[in-house]
Write a protein that holds these residues in place. Structure first.
Motif, PDB file in Angstrom:
ATOM      1  N   VAL A  91       0.811  -1.220   0.000  1.00 47.42           N
ATOM      2  CA  VAL A  91       0.000   0.000   0.000  1.00 47.42           C
ATOM      3  C   VAL A  91       0.845   1.271   0.000  1.00 47.42           C
ATOM      4  N   ASP A  92       2.082   1.208   0.470  1.00 47.27           N
ATOM      5  CA  ASP A  92       2.963   2.384   0.456  1.00 47.27           C
ATOM      6  C   ASP A  92       4.376   1.950   0.085  1.00 47.27           C
ATOM      7  N   VAL A  93       5.041   2.762  -0.729  1.00 45.29           N
ATOM      8  CA  VAL A  93       6.455   2.554  -1.016  1.00 45.29           C
ATOM      9  C   VAL A  93       7.047   3.889  -1.428  1.00 45.29           C
ATOM     10  N   ALA A  94       8.166   4.275  -0.781  1.00 46.63           N
ATOM     11  CA  ALA A  94       8.757   5.576  -1.082  1.00 46.63           C
ATOM     12  C   ALA A  94      10.164   5.653  -0.512  1.00 46.63           C
ATOM     13  N   PRO A  95      11.073   6.322  -1.213  1.00 50.50           N
ATOM     14  CA  PRO A  95      12.352   6.653  -0.590  1.00 50.50           C
ATOM     15  C   PRO A  95      12.110   7.520   0.642  1.00 50.50           C
ATOM     16  N   TRP A  96      13.022   7.484   1.597  1.00 51.61           N
ATOM     17  CA  TRP A  96      12.872   8.296   2.804  1.00 51.61           C
ATOM     18  C   TRP A  96      12.734   9.771   2.434  1.00 51.61           C
ATOM     19  N   GLY A  97      11.743  10.437   3.018  1.00 42.55           N
ATOM     20  CA  GLY A  97      11.549  11.852   2.807  1.00 42.55           C
ATOM     21  C   GLY A  97      10.722  12.210   1.587  1.00 42.55           C
ATOM     22  N   LEU A  98      10.290  11.221   0.792  1.00 38.78           N
ATOM     23  CA  LEU A  98       9.525  11.491  -0.413  1.00 38.78           C
ATOM     24  C   LEU A  98       8.147  10.842  -0.326  1.00 38.78           C
ATOM     25  N   ARG A  99       7.277  11.159  -1.313  1.00 38.42           N
ATOM     26  CA  ARG A  99       5.881  10.774  -1.269  1.00 38.42           C
ATOM     27  C   ARG A  99       5.665   9.337  -1.738  1.00 38.42           C
ATOM     28  N   ASP A 100       4.616   8.736  -1.190  1.00 44.15           N
ATOM     29  CA  ASP A 100       4.179   7.414  -1.643  1.00 44.15           C
ATOM     30  C   ASP A 100       3.705   7.485  -3.090  1.00 44.15           C
ATOM     31  N   VAL A 101       3.882   6.393  -3.824  1.00 45.32           N
ATOM     32  CA  VAL A 101       3.503   6.383  -5.238  1.00 45.32           C
ATOM     33  C   VAL A 101       2.462   5.319  -5.573  1.00 45.32           C
ATOM     34  N   VAL A 102       2.113   4.456  -4.614  1.00 45.38           N
ATOM     35  CA  VAL A 102       1.212   3.334  -4.903  1.00 45.38           C
ATOM     36  C   VAL A 102       0.014   3.394  -3.973  1.00 45.38           C
ATOM     37  N   HIS A 103      -1.182   3.290  -4.546  1.00 43.67           N
ATOM     38  CA  HIS A 103      -2.385   3.177  -3.729  1.00 43.67           C
ATOM     39  C   HIS A 103      -2.496   1.753  -3.194  1.00 43.67           C
ATOM     40  N   ASP A 211      12.068  -1.668  -8.204  1.00 41.91           N
ATOM     41  CA  ASP A 211      13.213  -0.802  -7.930  1.00 41.91           C
ATOM     42  C   ASP A 211      12.682   0.604  -7.684  1.00 41.91           C
ATOM     43  N   VAL A 212      12.890   1.130  -6.479  1.00 44.83           N
ATOM     44  CA  VAL A 212      12.301   2.398  -6.065  1.00 44.83           C
ATOM     45  C   VAL A 212      13.408   3.433  -5.909  1.00 44.83           C
ATOM     46  N   ARG A 213      13.280   4.550  -6.591  1.00 44.69           N
ATOM     47  CA  ARG A 213      14.331   5.559  -6.522  1.00 44.69           C
ATOM     48  C   ARG A 213      13.752   6.949  -6.731  1.00 44.69           C
ATOM     49  N   PRO A 214      14.432   7.987  -6.245  1.00 45.90           N
ATOM     50  CA  PRO A 214      14.000   9.358  -6.542  1.00 45.90           C
ATOM     51  C   PRO A 214      14.032   9.604  -8.048  1.00 45.90           C
ATOM     52  N   THR A 215      13.049  10.348  -8.551  1.00 45.88           N
ATOM     53  CA  THR A 215      12.990  10.637  -9.980  1.00 45.88           C
ATOM     54  C   THR A 215      14.273  11.303 -10.461  1.00 45.88           C
ATOM     55  N   ALA A 216      14.906  12.092  -9.606  1.00 44.18           N
ATOM     56  CA  ALA A 216      16.131  12.801  -9.995  1.00 44.18           C
ATOM     57  C   ALA A 216      17.273  11.862 -10.322  1.00 44.18           C
ATOM     58  N   THR A 217      17.208  10.610  -9.828  1.00 46.05           N
ATOM     59  CA  THR A 217      18.303   9.668 -10.100  1.00 46.05           C
ATOM     60  C   THR A 217      17.894   8.551 -11.052  1.00 46.05           C
ATOM     61  N   ARG A 218      16.659   8.563 -11.541  1.00 42.67           N
ATOM     62  CA  ARG A 218      16.202   7.447 -12.368  1.00 42.67           C
ATOM     63  C   ARG A 218      17.075   7.248 -13.591  1.00 42.67           C
ATOM     64  N   TRP A 219      17.475   8.335 -14.251  1.00 40.45           N
ATOM     65  CA  TRP A 219      18.197   8.214 -15.513  1.00 40.45           C
ATOM     66  C   TRP A 219      19.712   8.301 -15.338  1.00 40.45           C
ATOM     67  N   ALA A 220      20.198   8.091 -14.103  1.00 39.42           N
ATOM     68  CA  ALA A 220      21.635   8.204 -13.845  1.00 39.42           C
ATOM     69  C   ALA A 220      22.434   7.177 -14.642  1.00 39.42           C
ATOM     70  N   GLU A 221      21.854   5.980 -14.836  1.00 43.87           N
ATOM     71  CA  GLU A 221      22.566   4.922 -15.544  1.00 43.87           C
ATOM     72  C   GLU A 221      22.142   4.806 -16.998  1.00 43.87           C
ATOM     73  N   ASP A 222      21.235   5.671 -17.445  1.00 46.48           N
ATOM     74  CA  ASP A 222      20.786   5.663 -18.832  1.00 46.48           C
ATOM     75  C   ASP A 222      21.772   6.464 -19.678  1.00 46.48           C
ATOM     76  N   PRO A 223      22.351   5.864 -20.715  1.00 48.95           N
ATOM     77  CA  PRO A 223      23.323   6.613 -21.523  1.00 48.95           C
ATOM     78  C   PRO A 223      22.735   7.853 -22.176  1.00 48.95           C
ATOM     79  N   LEU A 224      21.396   7.916 -22.281  1.00 53.49           N
ATOM     80  CA  LEU A 224      20.768   9.087 -22.876  1.00 53.49           C
ATOM     81  C   LEU A 224      20.285  10.084 -21.823  1.00 53.49           C
ATOM     82  N   GLY A 225      20.457   9.739 -20.526  1.00 51.62           N
ATOM     83  CA  GLY A 225      20.091  10.670 -19.479  1.00 51.62           C
ATOM     84  C   GLY A 225      20.964  11.916 -19.537  1.00 51.62           C
ATOM     85  N   ILE A 226      20.398  13.052 -19.159  1.00 50.01           N
ATOM     86  CA  ILE A 226      21.100  14.336 -19.290  1.00 50.01           C
ATOM     87  C   ILE A 226      21.428  14.859 -17.896  1.00 50.01           C
TER      88      ILE A 226
END
Length: 639
Positions: A91-103, A211-226
């Motif tokens: 019912v809840d999943v979130a990195p510490w300090g951030l909002r839940d994303v699943v109902h 795999d749960v992560r802050p949106t700011a780090t989602r594309w860290a390992e993507d070669p096309l991430g900016i």
């Protein structure tokens, strides 16, 4: 087959101290800080601080946490969003300090979910076993199954063993893209596939890990991430866009940002409440983004007022006290106060005063808007708040925000409202919203109505056992359903159609209902002791007690001479009086389907002989306005 566990046994099981590595805590303390890296926290939910922001965790749920994130798994008795099956879903999943994303995310086996026989707390998760039950309107293979949730102590990953899929209800602020739920600050990546979109809920297959992560780090390992970084003084959010469409956004802390933008991002900007956003800027590193200087708007006028403004900075506000000062940003601003618009020029760091008329609050009545609509828009909080303000402009003090086949997630509006869900098909509707006593601030949604048998709709909209949700049906539902008496779950209210023609014909289905149900309309007036202080609890209490007047706007009240603490006595004579505010050309009083009195535009006392436990007042005008009220079991006197 494992022995079915009692509720007491389940609580005792959750409270025991298992052995093994990594370290596990299951005490009754309220643990609200991350464990150190490599350790796990396993604890029964004990306090609200253990639930992430916008989450639905509550007493009896299981909290799992590592150094990166926290997870709340549903208590065993029943699921949050699907009636008739057991708990144990996410019912809840979130990195510490951030909002839940699943109902709620419910594990599936062969397309079915578990009715639990065993619920075992492990040193790193939760093991569930039981019989496979069909989801509403679907087939299941039956049989028994065992499912295990496990949290990785060394990574932000939650594993799912024994299931072959998930029934996923996301928060409405999330959007699905390329195997992930992307939200304003949090992304959940699933290793499975999207099998079916049910108009809100999604069925995923072959899911073994989240795999749960802050949106700011989602594309860290993507070669096309900016990579992007920089500062934005006084800003609270960063928006990342491609061709004018916002792809993602982050919450800023102290105006500093650093992370990776999605592939294809061509512009970024910083935003802040009551300030003009910064200019759109190509993504890059060491950026400096500047939001506008604030300007102040002072609101003068008697009584509560509604204010909204539109410019580069935009917002909406419910002003309760005259003289309230708002920061709205500098420049020419289109301001609407109590529905009257004007353009004002607000200087930077200066103040401009505008006036409103204020709203007229009746002493004991507030109006409830039952036709507000939620939104699945990525920025649904904004659009939902706009709907609430529209209701405020039209004079409603309270709103039910109903999202069709979905779960609404409105922002804190400063007004009283509740969220709910709606099923609508074949020309009829059923609405559901939760009582304030239930911490879950959303009714279950996302069921495809074509999959739910008509006889099961009311039970489905209740979301499972208990009475923590209220359901309202319209007259078309009654016609489609037929007799209501055999139903285990009765509607709490009936939405009345426009009473053109003979009201005895229009409202006959409601008159004839054997199950209690209050009348509601597009606007429903609710009685309370002090209408100047309105809250969710007071409004819902009035709805439950049938201290309501339904209609398109006019307010009518029924007074009976002498307060009765019992049903009307046979052959007793009572003096009744009906008063109304608004345009009503004719008002009638009924006892069941029998007309007892009639007023043609003029209110006057009337003596009646009441031999039933229900009095109904109906009024309408040639212009189309209408109102109706009912008194059941006792006849309260209007103070």
């Amino acid at each position: 087959m494992p022995q079915r566990l009692s509720w007491v046994a389940l609580l005792a099981l959750a409270a025991c101290q298992p052995s093994g590595s990594p370290r596990v805590e299951v005490e009754e303390t309220c643990a609200t800080t991350p464990p150190t890296e490599g350790e796990l926290l396993v604890q029964r939910w004990t306090c609200g601080e253990q639930t992430p922001a916008s989450g639905e965790g509550t007493v009896g749920d299981l909290v799992l946490a590592n150094a990166w994130m926290r997870v709340v798994l549903r208590q065993p008795t029943h699921a949050l969003t699907v009636p008739g099956i057991g708990g144990g879903g996410l019912v809840d999943v979130a990195p510490w300090g951030l909002r839940d994303v699943v109902h709620e995310a419910i594990p599936l086996v062969g397309g079915g979910a578990l009715e639990l026989d065993a619920y075992e707390v492990l040193d790193d998760g939760l093991r569930l076993s039981g019989r496979v039950q069909a989801l509403p309107g679907r087939d299941s293979p039956g049989g028994e199954a065992e499912i295990t949730w496990r949290l990785d102590p060394d990574a932000p990953v939650l594993y799912l063993d024994g299931a072959d899929g998930l029934w996923l209800n996301p928060q409405s602020s999330q959007r699905w893209a390329d195997g992930a739920l992307d939200g304003p600050d949090v992304t959940v990546l699933f290793d499975g596939d999207l099998a079916e979109d049910l108009g809100g809920a999604r069925i995923l297959t072959e899911v073994t890990a989240l795999d749960v992560r802050p949106t700011a780090t989602r594309w860290a390992e993507d070669p096309l991430g900016i990579p992007i970084s920089g500062t934005a003084a006084n800003a609270t959010r960063l928006e990342l866009a491609q061709a004018g469409t916002v792809l993602a956004s982050w919450t800023l802390t102290d105006g500093v940002f650093e992370g990776w933008a999605p592939p294809g991002t061509d512009a970024v900007r910083a935003t802040a409440p009551s300030r003009a956003p910064s200019a759109w800027t190509p993504p890059g590193e060491d950026l400096t983004l500047t939001v506008g200087e604030p300007g102040e708007l002072r609101i003068d006028g008697p009584g509560p007022m509604s204010v909204r403004w539109t410019a580069e900075a935009r917002g909406a506000y419910a002003v309760v006290e005259p003289g309230t000062v708002l920061e709205v940003g500098a420049g020419d601003i289109d301001v609407t106060v109590d529905g009257v618009g004007q353009v004002v020029a607000v200087p930077a760091n200066g103040q401009i005063a505008v006036s409103g008329t204020g709203r007229d609050l009746r002493e004991h009545w507030v109006s409830v808007d039952l036709d507000l609509r939620g939104s699945r828009d990525f920025r649904s909080a904004t659009s939902s708040f706009g709907q609430l303000l529209i209701s405020w402009y039209e004079g409603a003090s309270f709103g039910l925000l109903l999202a069709e086949q979905d779960v609404a997630d409105p922002t804190d509006s400063g007004m009283a409202f509740a969220t709910g869900s709606r099923m609508a098909w074949d020309g009829w509707t059923v609405d559901a919203f939760p009582w304030v006593g239930n911490r879950r601030q959303a009714a279950h949604g996302a069921l495809d109505p074509s999959l739910v048998p008509l006889d099961d709709v009311l039970a489905a909209m209740r979301g499972g056992p208990g009475t923590d949700r209220s359901t309202v049906v319209d007259l078309a539902f009654l016609e489609a359903r037929g007799e209501l008496a055999p139903l285990d779950v009765h509607p709490d209210g009936v939405r009345l159609t426009h009473p053109l023609g003979n009201p005895l014909v229009t409202w006959a289905p409601w008159f004839a209902m054997e199950a209690p149900a209050r009348p509601v309309g597009p606007v429903t007036w609710a009685w309370m002791a002090d209408a100047s202080v309105v809250g969710t609890l007071e409004v819902q209490r009035a709805l439950a007690r049938e201290q309501t007047v339904a209609g398109s706007g006019p307010l009518i009240t029924l007074s009976v001479d002498g307060e009765l603490d019992h049903a009307p006595l046979p052959d007793a004579i009572y003096e009744v009086e009906v008063d109304w505010e608004g345009s009503l050309d004719e008002v009638r009083l009924f006892d069941g389907e029998r007309e007892l009195a009639r007023w043609d535009g003029v209110s006057r006392p009337w003596q009646i002989q009441a031999d039933a436990d229900r009095l109904v007042v109906v009024g309408w005008s040639l212009a189309g306005d209408w109102a109706t009220t009912t008194m059941r079991d006792r006849l309260p006197v209007e103070d």
